[in-house]
Design an enzyme around this catalytic site. Structure first.
Site, PDB file in Angstrom:
ATOM      1  N   HIS A 266      -2.789   8.259  -5.386  1.00  0.00           N
ATOM      2  CA  HIS A 266      -2.610   7.726  -4.037  1.00  0.00           C
ATOM      3  C   HIS A 266      -1.875   6.379  -4.022  1.00  0.00           C
ATOM      4  O   HIS A 266      -1.311   5.980  -3.018  1.00  0.00           O
ATOM      5  CB  HIS A 266      -3.985   7.589  -3.377  1.00  0.00           C
ATOM      6  CG  HIS A 266      -3.932   7.440  -1.891  1.00  0.00           C
ATOM      7  ND1 HIS A 266      -3.415   8.408  -1.071  1.00  0.00           N
ATOM      8  CD2 HIS A 266      -4.330   6.432  -1.070  1.00  0.00           C
ATOM      9  CE1 HIS A 266      -3.497   7.991   0.196  1.00  0.00           C
ATOM     10  NE2 HIS A 266      -4.041   6.805   0.216  1.00  0.00           N
TER      11      HIS A 266
ATOM     12  N   ASP B 192      -2.622  13.010  -6.002  1.00  0.00           N
ATOM     13  CA  ASP B 192      -3.305  12.132  -5.033  1.00  0.00           C
ATOM     14  C   ASP B 192      -4.789  12.498  -4.978  1.00  0.00           C
ATOM     15  O   ASP B 192      -5.143  13.640  -4.695  1.00  0.00           O
ATOM     16  CB  ASP B 192      -2.663  12.306  -3.653  1.00  0.00           C
ATOM     17  CG  ASP B 192      -3.086  11.229  -2.672  1.00  0.00           C
ATOM     18  OD1 ASP B 192      -4.270  10.816  -2.697  1.00  0.00           O
ATOM     19  OD2 ASP B 192      -2.236  10.793  -1.864  1.00  0.00           O
TER      20      ASP B 192
ATOM     21  N   SER C 221      -0.283   5.978   3.284  1.00  0.00           N
ATOM     22  CA  SER C 221      -1.636   6.357   3.638  1.00  0.00           C
ATOM     23  C   SER C 221      -1.797   6.282   5.154  1.00  0.00           C
ATOM     24  O   SER C 221      -1.037   6.933   5.871  1.00  0.00           O
ATOM     25  CB  SER C 221      -2.644   5.465   2.895  1.00  0.00           C
ATOM     26  OG  SER C 221      -3.921   6.031   2.924  1.00  0.00           O
TER      27      SER C 221
END
Ligand SMILES: [Ca+2]
Length: 495
Positions: A445, A406, A190
């Site tokens: 994610h 995601d 991320s």
């Protein structure tokens, strides 16, 4: 390791932070990296590192953390005359240093955390992390006490903090062990994934290997774009319930699942799934009826933001990804609940007004500030410079991996960047010599979901850098509640 338990107790705005832990987590494939300087022991005491002199750097403390087997050094780096304070944490193993340095990334607006040092130190790495110049995970640092833009803070968070951490970390390792690290790695997902790619773009000498999970690159585009679902619902005065969003996602998965030949609840290639939510119009979802208006909202979320003239702004979420984090709603009647990171970016970076009310936003206002976002912040936090030739030419390696379901960062943005990298770096084959992208079907994610979770990414990176063995595949594993592996699949490099 049970990721699910760790995640369910977190607020949505901490999801980006939690993924960092997953990105660097241990897996069954983990092996202890072999020591590069066998038998090496510290040549100075932990406490004496406090006296080390580094430019614009104050070492605040250097103390032994016996529980974690490390000398923990905390330093502050500043950039006169700005008066900023970039806090850096460096953990140095007291015994069995393996001769390597690992930098750890953060999540969301959080630059990083000292807790991230432990995993690396336990495996013999000297490890670093930094707050990138502000405490905590809020984007409020982008405005100063007078409500003016804090450019130094934005720069420290955008790219400079991680570099300072790396400089300090390598210097401390050299002072402590009498030798500089032979290899340096960066791991993150991320924001951490973005930080790693930023290092390759701006400071190509810092790291030999960078593993970048679901990178938050294209930040000014995708973070600004993540308010799009709310703008659509607001403009249409049609806030769509979670049940309807989930029904549309489930219908898309059902429609496109077996296009890949395996009916497993996973769309292997969501870019080829064109499921139209109009098919749901008239269907009952709980006590509600799925309407034409609901179908229009969901179509626009999947399509992604478009200018009023219809032209492309950014990618939408893939079919199969959870739509609720960005299209969140609550209350009765339903009201929009924007994702916290998206909202803070709009408040502190774009509107630059802590009292800004997102529900005043129109399509025109969205378009205007999205454009401003790209123009004003592209150079500082865009992290989309495809020219990695300096990094490549000094022998650096990159592994990027991204879940195709995601729900926070559309994987299409990462594919977009990788394609541009291929154009800039001599084509697909030449790029694969130093940078590979692995797309992971059916995971979100946090690399969870109906699909299988990649394993051994960091080990693959060590083999590539130190033994010259490029990763031709990654192994992904699906586990049941008890941790037993129920399915494995091979992930091949893109395309
Ligand atoms: Ca399938």
């Amino acid at each position: 390791m049970n990721f699910t338990n760790r995640l369910t107790c977190l607020r949505p705005n901490l999801i980006l932070v939690a993924t960092l832990t997953i990105g660097v987590s241990a897996s069954a494939a983990d092996v202890e990296p072999k020591p590069l300087f066998p038998g090496i022991t510290p040549v100075s005491s932990c406490e004496s590192l406090k006296e080390l002199s580094l430019p614009n750097t104050t070492i605040e403390s250097a103390v032994i953390e016996a529980n974690n087997g490390m000398c923990l050094v905390t330093a502050i780096v500043t950039h006169p005359p700005a008066g900023d304070r970039v806090k850096v944490w460096i953990g140095l193993p007291l015994t069995n240093w393996n001769g390597r340095f690992v930098g750890n990334g953060g999540g969301g607006f959080l630059g990083g955390s000292p807790a991230s040092l432990r995993a690396g130190v336990a495996r013999g790495f000297a490890a670093g992390a930094t707050d990138t110049g502000h405490e905590g995970g809020s984007g409020s640092f982008a405005l100063d006490a007078n409500g003016k833009q804090n450019w130094q803070g934005i720069i420290d968070n955008g790219y400079l903090g991680i570099h300072e951490m790396t400089v300090v970390g390598k210097a401390l390792a050299k002072a402590f062990y009498g030798k500089a690290p032979r290899y340096s790695y960066f791991v993150g997902a991320s924001t951490g994934g973005r930080q790693g790619l930023m290092e390759a773009q701006r400071f190509p000498d810092d790291f030999d290997g960078i593993t970048s999970g679901c990178p938050a690159i294209n930040w000014p585009r995708f973070v600004a774009a993540s308010l799009w679902p709310q703008v659509v619902m607001l403009s249409k005065s049609n806030f769509v319930s979670k049940a309807k969003l989930d029904a549309a996602t489930a219908a898309a998965v059902a429609a496109c699942d077996d296009a890949d030949g395996v009916k497993d609840g996973v769309i292997d290639d969501p870019f080829r799934c064109g499921y139209d939510p109009k098919a749901l119009v008239g269907a009952k979802v709980g006590d509600e009826m799925f309407t034409e208006g609901d179908a229009e909202v969901i179509h626009k979320i999947w399509e992604g933001p478009r200018r009023q003239d219809g032209s492309f702004m950014w990618y939408g979420l893939e079919r199969g990804a959870d739509l609720f984090p960005y299209a969140g709603t609550g209350g009765s009647p339903l009201q929009g609940k924007p994702f916290s990171i998206a909202l803070e970016y709009w408040v502190y970076y774009l509107a630059q007004d802590a009292k800004w009310n997102w529900s005043t936003l129109t399509y025109a206002g969205f378009e205007q500030l999205w454009t401003k976002s790209v123009e004003q912040y592209g150079a500082v936090i865009g992290t989309d410079d495809p020219d990695l030739t300096r990094f490549r030419d000094r022998g650096g390696k990159i592994i990027i991996y991204h879940g195709l379901a995601d729900q926070l960062i559309p994987a299409a943005g990462t594919v977009d960047y990788y394609k541009r990298m291929q154009q800039q770096c001599g084509g697909a084959k030449a790029t694969a010599e130093f940078a590979r992208l692995f797309l992971v079907p059916g995971v979100d994610h946090g690399f969870r979901g109906p699909g299988a979770t990649p394993t051994g990414v960091n080990e693959a990176m060590l083999r590539w850098v130190e033994e010259g063995k490029a990763p031709d595949k990654l192994i992904a594993e699906k586990r049941d509640g008890s941790g037993k592996v129920t399915r494995t699949r091979l992930l091949l490099p893109y395309p």
